[in-house]
Design an enzyme around this catalytic site. Sequence first.
Site, PDB file in Angstrom:
ATOM      1  N   CYS A   1       0.852  -1.185   0.000  1.00  0.00           N
ATOM      2  CA  CYS A   1       0.000   0.000   0.000  1.00  0.00           C
ATOM      3  C   CYS A   1       0.888   1.236   0.000  1.00  0.00           C
ATOM      4  O   CYS A   1       2.072   1.170   0.323  1.00  0.00           O
ATOM      5  CB  CYS A   1      -0.947   0.004   1.194  1.00  0.00           C
ATOM      6  SG  CYS A   1      -0.156   0.321   2.786  1.00  0.00           S
ATOM      7  N   ASP A   2       0.319   2.362  -0.356  1.00  0.00           N
ATOM      8  CA  ASP A   2       1.073   3.615  -0.341  1.00  0.00           C
ATOM      9  C   ASP A   2       1.345   4.030   1.109  1.00  0.00           C
ATOM     10  O   ASP A   2       0.669   3.586   2.040  1.00  0.00           O
ATOM     11  CB  ASP A   2       0.307   4.712  -1.091  1.00  0.00           C
ATOM     12  CG  ASP A   2       1.240   5.773  -1.663  1.00  0.00           C
ATOM     13  OD1 ASP A   2       2.398   5.847  -1.212  1.00  0.00           O
ATOM     14  OD2 ASP A   2       0.809   6.531  -2.550  1.00  0.00           O
ATOM     15  N   GLY A   3       2.318   4.899   1.271  1.00  0.00           N
ATOM     16  CA  GLY A   3       2.807   5.255   2.595  1.00  0.00           C
ATOM     17  C   GLY A   3       1.730   5.787   3.531  1.00  0.00           C
ATOM     18  O   GLY A   3       1.059   6.774   3.231  1.00  0.00           O
TER      19      GLY A   3
ATOM     20  N   ASP B   1      -1.104   4.555   4.336  1.00  0.00           N
ATOM     21  CA  ASP B   1      -2.498   4.411   3.925  1.00  0.00           C
ATOM     22  C   ASP B   1      -3.295   3.485   4.831  1.00  0.00           C
ATOM     23  O   ASP B   1      -4.519   3.569   4.878  1.00  0.00           O
ATOM     24  CB  ASP B   1      -2.569   3.918   2.475  1.00  0.00           C
ATOM     25  CG  ASP B   1      -3.933   4.176   1.853  1.00  0.00           C
ATOM     26  OD1 ASP B   1      -4.565   5.190   2.213  1.00  0.00           O
ATOM     27  OD2 ASP B   1      -4.372   3.374   1.016  1.00  0.00           O
TER      28      ASP B   1
END
Length: 1001
Positions: free
Chosen positions: A250-252, A254
């Site tokens: 996942c993106d930072g 998130d």
Amino acid sequence: MENYKNTPLWDNSLTVEERLDYLVKALTLEEKIACLTTGCPDVERLGIKSSYMGGEAAHGIEARHDQAFNRGEPEPTTSFTQPIGMSASFDRELIRECGRCVGEEARALYTRNGGGGLCRWAPTIDMERDPRWGRTEEAYGEDPYLSGEMSSAYIRGMKGNDPFYLRCGATLKHFYANNVEHDRISISSSLDGRNKYEYYLEPFRKAVTEGGAEAVMTSYNEINGVPAIVNDEVQRILKDTWGLPGHVVCDGGDMQQTVYDHKYFKTHAETVAYGLKAGVDCFTDDKEVVMASAWEALEKGMITESDIDRSIRNSFRTRIRLGFFDGNGDCPYTGMGEEYINNEGHREICAKMAEESVVLLKNEKEALPILPGKTESLALIGPLADVWYKDWYCGIPPYSVTLLDGMKKAYPDTEITCTSGLSDIYLVCGGKYAGLDESSRLILTDKENAEAFTLTDWGTGCSTLIARSNGKYVTLEEGSCQIKADKDEAFSWFIRESWNFRQIGEKKEDGETEESGKIEEYGKTAWYLDSWNGRQVAIDEKGYLAVIKTAEKANGEGEENEETACFLRSGEPAVFTMETVKDGISEAVKAAGSAQRAVLVLGCNPVINSKEEIDRTTLALPPFQQKLADAVKAANPDTVVVLLSNYPYTINRLQEEMPAILWSASGSQELGNGIAGVLSGRTSPAGRLNMTWYKSDDDLPDMNDYDIIKGKRTYQYFDREVLYPFGHGLSYTSFSYGKLTLEEKADKIIARLSVTNTGSRTADEVVQLYVHKEKSRVKQPVMQLKSFVRLKDLAPGETVEAELVVNREELRYYDVISEAMLLESGDYTFMAGASSGDIRQQAVLRLEGETAGKRSPWEVTAADRYDDYENCFIHKGVEGYTCVIPGKAGDKPDEVKAELPQKNGVLPAKIKSVLVYRDFCFERAPEETTFTLYALEDGKIKLTVTPEAPEGISMEIPVKAGAGFEEMKVPVAEEFSWLKGVCTVTVETEGKIKLCRFCFR
């Protein structure tokens, strides 16, 4: 202790899955949970060393080490042109070589430091359907085919040629429909099937199935109301359908944002549980929070150990292919050393890309090239003439070449004058002048001690000030009210060196004071001054410039520093005037007027006005730059423009008035040499635009509107005149195109034509092949790029045969009836040309495929399977369905706007929407219709069935507000009794009604 190299994990003779079988049995549950982040801990008995996935590599390895989590000494790495520029080269082979350099430097840094960085978070292949997007520089343009092809080549370069081992894994960003920065951590992207499968998913499909991407990062946004981190398409599409070999991150941050910002779950344990089941393997978040949430999810029965095992298998599958457990020493990339960092070969490839990515937008009367042997004097003018700016995902290059540096090298015998065109000013307040104290803090003083500041106006309320005495940027200290001139550059996550001069007295149409921040005439206007985050500047009791802090913390303010905070808690903002010390435009005019030729260098700073978290509000060139251009052109009509930008501008007047314009993206350490090579004629330009350049902001719909078909976005659907079309790019020579022939194979079409250099210079030519489907059931694109080739070094008079291959599967469209990609039978027009607006040859080929079927009224029709619509967006429904809601994309799905007061005794109309479904085949008349819906307020549905004859049959159905989704069964009107045949069903809603699905009985 067991000799770990004798374990199956280290046995290269076993399959990867056999090695993973052993691993998930050998790891303890606690060790497994520790691997749910992007790292893994030391497990000494198994020979597992702590390592991490990640690190940026958009256009080179980012090893600045300037963030809190990795602060340290920077490690210089080769810096290539920004991705938006590399893609403009249309050169698969060259961008693959750039990817190879990136992979080699990643390996060398791993040899030097250990730890990780061998599965990098690049490339970014979000579709750039809106040029206002703040991260335009990071991706590959507006076309899915081009993005897929160029990113796949970059990936193949990163990963290397070994059939098993990876030199460096590539992680695609950001899955998917991620093209807005404002509210990006909470907003939902509304997508129907056609937009999803034909456009937004297509570059990801190509990069996984053709490019060999190892991993994928999910995006921050929601997709139809579901946060990307828990979107089950990660598993269903990325892994099960396309066969992604490695892992998904996942993106930072998130994971926590799903609770705090999306408010989708109440606990992080739910996010971890649903994320794992959706196919996310690694959570890029605080390690302790991830682990605690995983334990909670496990203890509450939300997940089982097998869910965790699946994640471990995916992330360690990547680690095995990276050679982390290479018992026999088979990995050919192990031990790559310092000789692979910033070497001569990498510099040569970097320089080549800096040249190939330059696009010639205009060249009237052969104003370019400016030949060194015929140019005695040259004026280089503009705010970007002698600067090299970093961007957020760049590394620290071993050197950087500004355009002035490059011009001096390309024109050794030419007298070159360089000026920025920027003015130096005094800031005056209440009869006193801004100066610097011993610590470089701004304070009011007398004129003798005044500080001169170089002012750069970047437009839209963003300016920078550089103190002339020390060359430092004026900044607002973090956690402090202090305003100092002590920064070497304007660069950080928050650009604290950006200031807004807010003009006093300018009125809006409604009579309110204009807050535009537009700077027009220095010294003749009074200004308020606001900090980067909107704090107003005032003068404190000691005469220092400081900001007024209101009760609420402003964006990025940070914690107050006890020693330096001293915020003003109240007071009136200071009023400033500007006194000119040096008139930059006058200096530019003098330089241009005294030189044989003038080169005007305009464009952007990559971290001001447009970057991660900041979208542009306009496509317009900064007004100051246009003013400078007007003055320089008047002084020297032979002025040419170099535009250094990472996104399109509406440069209508430059196009009309300037004889020649070059465009280049930033980022390359060889930037100046690449542009100077084109200006001087050392090489002929052949770059092509990978985005449409529009003529006006009015050409674009709302930024939250992701429907490129209905919104007429990109060259595929836009139907008005543009400034520069997709694929545009001129040359210093000319080319003729021979007859286009088509050969149909089982799975592809081969297009062939001859291309002849009819000019006097050796040059490259980019041949582009577009396709249009004639007479389709659906609205088809005007044209779609389906193949291209960059022909290299064609000598004058030389003819070569170009062959362009189109895969049949890439001519499919998404059929809303069958919910599958379909190749429609019929005629296809193939168009070869130098751009989408310069088609030279055409040929038509009939392809046998399929014909779309008919809808059955007796089967459930999902509301989002419409053929057309008006005023609605898609969001989360019930039981795995989406729903369609009246309103526009970006609206809050559960908000019912309060009714306005009556006007002339009449209540305002409730919000309406229209949904159209064609090709329903009624074998008999229906007796009943069933809607699954959620009415947030009282309203009604108008159901119209239109047979092939022109008259339709309608009935109105009242709908009462409910507490959630429910089935509503309604007998059909008597007029429907004779209904039979193929019909169009139209559903019109009035009121905030979420429609999930419907059917007839």
